[in-house]
Design an enzyme around this catalytic site. Structure first.
Site, PDB file in Angstrom:
ATOM      1  N   ASP A  23       5.893   3.471   1.267  1.00 53.12           N
ATOM      2  CA  ASP A  23       5.176   2.131   1.802  1.00 53.12           C
ATOM      3  C   ASP A  23       4.430   2.706   3.118  1.00 53.12           C
ATOM      4  O   ASP A  23       4.995   2.897   4.130  1.00 53.12           O
ATOM      5  CB  ASP A  23       6.155   1.072   2.071  1.00 53.12           C
ATOM      6  CG  ASP A  23       5.418  -0.315   2.520  1.00 53.12           C
ATOM      7  OD1 ASP A  23       4.314  -0.065   3.000  1.00 53.12           O
ATOM      8  OD2 ASP A  23       6.278  -1.080   2.827  1.00 53.12           O
ATOM      9  N   HIS A  24       3.137   2.740   3.183  1.00 56.14           N
ATOM     10  CA  HIS A  24       2.380   3.509   4.195  1.00 56.14           C
ATOM     11  C   HIS A  24       2.143   2.396   5.206  1.00 56.14           C
ATOM     12  O   HIS A  24       1.848   2.739   6.463  1.00 56.14           O
ATOM     13  CB  HIS A  24       1.034   4.010   3.550  1.00 56.14           C
ATOM     14  CG  HIS A  24       0.371   4.866   4.584  1.00 56.14           C
ATOM     15  ND1 HIS A  24       0.109   4.656   5.997  1.00 56.14           N
ATOM     16  CD2 HIS A  24       0.107   6.170   4.150  1.00 56.14           C
ATOM     17  CE1 HIS A  24      -0.349   5.814   6.432  1.00 56.14           C
ATOM     18  NE2 HIS A  24      -0.358   7.090   5.237  1.00 56.14           N
ATOM     19  N   ARG A  25       2.775   1.013   5.029  1.00 60.83           N
ATOM     20  CA  ARG A  25       2.780   0.224   6.280  1.00 60.83           C
ATOM     21  C   ARG A  25       3.683   0.684   7.387  1.00 60.83           C
ATOM     22  O   ARG A  25       3.509   0.437   8.403  1.00 60.83           O
ATOM     23  CB  ARG A  25       3.216  -1.109   5.844  1.00 60.83           C
ATOM     24  CG  ARG A  25       1.968  -1.974   4.786  1.00 60.83           C
ATOM     25  CD  ARG A  25       2.425  -3.043   4.594  1.00 60.83           C
ATOM     26  NE  ARG A  25       3.837  -3.099   3.818  1.00 60.83           N
ATOM     27  CZ  ARG A  25       4.427  -4.014   3.166  1.00 60.83           C
ATOM     28  NH1 ARG A  25       3.889  -5.346   3.336  1.00 60.83           N
ATOM     29  NH2 ARG A  25       5.455  -4.020   2.457  1.00 60.83           N
TER      30      ARG A  25
ATOM     31  N   PRO B 148       1.046  -1.026   0.037  1.00 62.31           N
ATOM     32  CA  PRO B 148      -0.033   0.076   0.164  1.00 62.31           C
ATOM     33  C   PRO B 148       0.940   1.178   0.075  1.00 62.31           C
ATOM     34  O   PRO B 148       1.509   1.420   0.976  1.00 62.31           O
ATOM     35  CB  PRO B 148      -0.758  -0.134   1.418  1.00 62.31           C
ATOM     36  CG  PRO B 148      -0.041  -0.990   2.233  1.00 62.31           C
ATOM     37  CD  PRO B 148       0.961  -1.972   1.457  1.00 62.31           C
TER      38      PRO B 148
END
Lengths: 470, 569
Positions: free
Chosen positions: A442-444, A272
């Site tokens: 990477d939004h994690r 994501p």
């Protein structure tokens, strides 16, 4: 019964055998050794056989051979046969790899009488390879580095420096701090086939194990070194890569590299990502660049340096998440710079860009580009990036966004720096050079505020670039 | 055109002191038990048509008739026993024995504590063939090069794991019901429970540990089979560390599976798993993969079945400890050197399958009640499969067949032994020639063999002082194989050039498992190469691989001493 190998003496004429020999064995007199290297020939296994296919090498390079031992399995027009040697010695160099075809009577390998001669034989194999139509790829690399002693340390980075490979390996529960390489059977086979050193491949499989696609990814970024001596990223004038002849309407199967890129790109969909953009004024940077350009400093190096310095303050932007459960604060800041060539893509890496001064960094960049041209980039020189820069500014592109390469935390798309009419806070209107950057992350692990803060820092560094030269 | 290589390996000290004469002599000694029964009945018939041999046959026939009559009168008497024959275990061995017993007119019961069909039908050969049928097709669909050569286009083949598993399960159920029905329709009593021998000719059966029903039989056959053998230190959880029993259920397809043992079972499962997308690591205690196969075949098998696939291997190592996956950790396999016992490596994989062979299932059989001690779990038997007790004496009326005696752990061997025992019970002296029993490994391509391997044959030749030769043919030269674009393969014949006797045949290649029977029948019937080479094979068929093989053998029958002797015709 096995056929016997046809072996004949050769008198190699090496470019500089004396220097090489004296360096590894100073006491030896180099002149007498030559006669002890024999060529192993494709035998005629039947009266109708004109060429043979190497089914498999029973022995590997460096193995000791005893008279009468099977060395290679050859497939003729009728059957497969084991081929034996009738000389003792060492299998010094394999010139026709498994699966390769060689005409009867042509050299398929070199046999050295003693271990010391292996290096010599290898260099001989490489020098003769250019003339031989069935030359093995192994023989391509320059001989000195293939001496029996381990390769020079600069070609293989010491384990702790080989981040993020070592970083990810040490995350592996049983890899004992990167001591052990955990790779699946297919990954190992592929690595052998594609000649990839597993020690520098980043594992993305379960528990960080190296899987086949990691090896493919490693070659994808390395195998596409430029064929033309041009680097698009470096030349100011934009050169759109043009293919020589394209047959319209034709269906072209992916090359291995294109397949790997495609796979990587599809895989990137599982991460994501989000994007944050920023406009940075580059007047000061441009001035600095003008000043230090004569000293060999490049804009790529300047941007990489600025990015690296900003990353020091925002380690989370330099992190990477592989398994979706944890993430790694990478110990080094390695800036990968995407370079497009011949429809291919390569990402030479400026390692420790935060620590290396701008002049060395520029030299390093030149070196990487030269190596890329000569197809000599080592895996750690293209697959160890922790943060990627992609610059399409030279095409006049003012803004774009990039796809996050799997295994890294963020990539920054850099647009062209253009004169822009800007209103300043004190109510005046002025002309400034501005460029837009756009970071995909990477939004994690990396959140909006992280990127915002990082970009703010980067803008400060670029707008006030004195620190870059320190 | 066949590429065939013929080698003569005759030892220096070849004694040609008329071995054929000695053989014929042995054939005429009707009581000689050491002679292979099947062959004996055939040899006199076809090799010499002398008056003496004809007399022999008549005598034999008369003897047989007498015993059958004796058996019949026994049956006619008021039943001294509940049954003529009780078989403990309804696997393939017990089933084969029961069917033959009924044919011979024996009142037969079969005791089964689990389900009819035993290992083969429920947890072995049968369901694994279903999985291999799937893997074979997957392999074909995935082999782009092969498909392209045939002009075929197949778009992204895939499979549904559950349906594949169901196919295997359905096949097992179907075969199981077939077996059950065949037993019932023939009038074999199926007694449910675990059988225990309580004394001579006496068996109790019922729940484990509580056998409550006692039955008597004149003869008892133990056919309890085997279970997967799991070495010490290996913890089976049935999910990430398992045996073939669990693997056949195909509950999941691991990305990376280690297979401990590279024999038939391991090899077949590597074929299944790699076709379904797994990567496989073999752990083999011996120095070479596929021990037990003819070395040349093993080498070729490695080239076809191991090297090009997603398989790697560790040889010469034991799996000392295997810990199932838990708490997010992978399966851990600690390897030690097979010789030095030093730790060599640790593997981390998603699953481990234990295929280290099978152990006899002979516990709680009540063998102690008849003074029989097992050897490593196996029931000791003589060549007639009659059980021997702790003192080495034969136990009357007690036989053991199949995996439980460990002579040759193959389903069809058990069945053949069962038939042999029934013949024996009915008074027909019968010794099964184990060297004529074929074996097959159903990989893609298949491997099959019968008789001796080349090293075994060489040793035997050395000791026996006779020459041996080896002939080979390649599938590359076979029209049908080439039409299928499956030219990879080899057939190998080991034979006596002096007599034309077939000592062993080994095949790797397309449908090898079906091809072997021509050779195994020839061995069983004692057919010589000089005769079988005139047999006609349909063209074009794969069987021509064997045709070429037999034809390429060089038999020096012209110098055979026996031929020079006068023979009455």
């Amino acid at each position: 019964m096995a056929a016997l190998l046809h072996v004949r003496f050769t008198s190699p004429s090496l470019p500089s055998p004396v220097r090489r020999r004296s360096s590894c064995r100073p006491a030896a007199t180099p002149t007498r050794i030559y006669a002890k290297i024999r060529e192993i020939f494709m035998p005629a296994l039947s009266s109708t056989m004109t060429e043979g296919k190497i089914v498999s090498w029973v022995k590997s390079e460096g193995d000791r051979l005893a008279k009468g031992e099977s060395v290679v399995v050859v497939e003729s027009d009728k059957a497969d046969m084991d081929v034996e040697t009738f000389y003792d010695g060492f299998l010094a160099a394999i010139m026709v790899e498994e699966g390769g075809v060689a005409p009867v009577g042509s050299a398929i390998a070199l046999l050295a009488e003693s271990e010391d001669e292996i290096a010599l034989a290898k260099s001989q194999a490489s020098s003769s390879s250019s003339s031989s139509p069935v030359a093995a790829p192994v023989a391509d690399s320059p001989a000195p580095s293939q001496a029996p002693t381990p390769p020079p340390s600069q070609t293989v980075p010491p384990p702790p420096r080989a981040s993020p490979a070592s970083a990810s390996l040490s995350a592996h529960p049983a890899s004992e701090g990167g001591q052990r390489i955990v790779a699946t059977p297919f990954a190992k086979k592929l690595a052998k086939e594609l000649k990839v050193d597993l020690a520098v491949v980043t594992g993305t499989g379960p528990q960080g194990r190296i899987v086949a696609k990691d090896v493919e990814a490693a070659t994808a970024s390395g195998s596409t070194v430029p064929r033309e001596p041009k680097t698009v990223a470096e030349t100011g004038a934009a050169k759109v890569p043009t293919s020589p002849i394209i047959q319209l309407g034709s269906v072209v199967p992916f090359t291995t590299m294109q397949g790997a890129v495609s796979k990587n790109m599809v895989e990137s969909l599982s991460v994501p990502t989000f994007r944050v953009g920023y406009t940075i004024t580059t007047n000061a940077l441009d001035e600095l660049y003008k000043k230090i350009k004569p000293k060999g400093v490049t804009m790529t190096a300047l941007l990489a340096k600025a990015t690296a310095m900003a990353l020091i303050k925002h380690p989370v932007v330099n992190s990477s998440c592989r398994d979706g459960k944890s993430f790694t604060y990478n110990s080094s800041i390695n800036i990968a710079v995407a370079v497009a060539i011949d429809g291919g893509l390569i990402t030479p890496v400026l390692q420790d860009a935060d620590k290396v001064d701008i002049y060395s960094l520029s030299r390093k960049w030149k070196e990487l580009v030269d190596k890329a041209r000569a197809k000599q980039l080592q895996p750690h020189e293209y697959n160890t990036g922790t943060f990627t820069l992609s610059n399409l500014g030279m095409f006049g592109v003012d803004r774009f966004d990039a796809i996050l390469p799997p295994g890294t935390g963020a990539i920054m798309a850099v647009g062209a720096s253009q004169p822009t009419v800007v209103a300043s806070k004190d109510g005046r209107i002025g002309l400034m050079n501005q460029m837009q950057v756009n970071v995909t992350a990477d939004h994690r692990v990396i959140y909006g505020s992280d990127l915002a803060a990082f970009l703010q820092t980067l803008a400060q560094i670029i707008e006030n670039p004195k620190d870059l030269t320190m | 055109m066949a590429a065939s290589i013929s080698l003569s390996l005759s030892p220096a000290s070849t004694t040609r002191s008329s071995p054929a004469a000695a053989r014929l002599g042995a054939a005429f000694r009707s009581n000689s038990r050491s002679f292979c029964g099947l062959r004996r009945e055939v040899l006199p018939l076809r090799s010499v048509g002398s008056a003496a041999s004809r007399r022999m046959i008549v005598e034999l026939a008369r003897h047989r008739a007498a015993t059958i009559v004796a058996a019949a009168t026994n049956n006619g008497k008021p039943a001294k026993f509940d049954y003529d024959l009780i078989i403990i275990g309804a696997g393939v061995g017990g089933h084969g024995a029961a069917l033959h017993a009924v044919e011979k007119g024996l009142k037969t019961a079969i005791i089964e504590g689990d389900i009819i069909g035993g290992t083969c039908v429920n947890r072995g050969c049968v369901p694994s063939k279903a999985l291999l049928a799937v893997s074979g097709r997957m392999r074909e669909f995935q082999d782009e090069h092969h498909l392209k050569a045939l002009g075929l286009q197949v778009a992204s083949p895939g499979y549904d794991r559950q349906s594949v598993a169901d196919h295997a399960n359905n096949l097992a159920s179907k075969i199981r019901s077939n077996l059950t029905n065949s037993l019932k329709s023939l009038g074999v009593d199926i007694l449910t429970g675990f059988g225990t021998i309580v004394g001579a000719q006496k068996v109790k059966y019922g729940k484990v540990g509580f056998p409550d029903t006692e039955v008597t039989a004149e003869n008892i056959i133990i056919a309890t089979g085997s279970v997967p053998f799991v070495p010490k230190g290996i913890e089976i959880d049935g999910k990430t560390v398992f045996t073939s029993d669990h693997a056949l259920k195909l509950e999941w397809v691991p990305d990376w599976i280690a297979i401990v043992g590279s024999g038939y079972i391991g090899l077949e499962f590597s074929d299944v798993y790699t076709a379904l997308g797994s990567e496989v690591t073999f752990v083999e205690a011996l120095d070479q993969l596929m021990p037990g196969f003819d070395p040349e075949i093993a080498k070729l098998a490695q080239r076809i079945l191991i090297n090009p696939r997603k398989i790697d291997y560790h040889t010469g190592v034991f799996a000392k400890k295997i810990t199932p996956a838990k708490d997010g950790k992978p399966v851990l396999i600690e390897l030690i050197d097979a010789k030095t016992k030093e730790p060599t490596d640790t593997l981390e994989v998603d699953a481990a399958m234990i295929a280290t062979g099978r152990a006899p299932f002979t516990k709680e059989l009540g063998l102690e009640n008849v003074n029989v001690a097992t050897v490593r779990g196996f029931v000791p038997v003589d060549e007639h499969m009659q059980v021997t007790d702790a003192d080495g004496n034969l136990v009357p009326h007690l036989y053991c067949i199949g995996d439980a005696n460990g002579k040759l752990m193959l389903a069809h061997a058990a069945s053949a032994q069962g038939i042999s025992v029934v013949e024996q019970i009915c008074g027909n002296d019968n010794v099964l020639n184990h060297l004529s029993i074929p074996a097959a490994c159903f990989t893609h391509p298949e491997i099959s063999m019968v008789g001796l391997t080349e090293p075994q044959a060489r040793e035997k030749a050395e000791n026996g002082g006779f020459p041996i030769s080896v002939a080979k043919t390649s599938f590359k030269a076979n029209t049908k194989a080439l039409a299928e674009n499956e030219g990879e393969g080899l057939a190998k014949l080991i034979y006596r050039p002096d007599t034309g006797e077939i000592l062993g045949v080994h095949i790797i290649g397309l449908h090898a498992a079906d091809l072997i029977h021509e050779a195994s029948n020839a061995i069983a019937l004692g057919t010589r190469l000089q005769d079988i080479k005139f047999a006609v094979h349909a063209h074009p068929t794969l069987s021509e691989v064997l045709d070429e093989l037999f034809k390429s053998a060089k038999v020096n029958s012209g110098v055979l001493p026996s031929v020079n002797e006068p023979v009455a015709v």
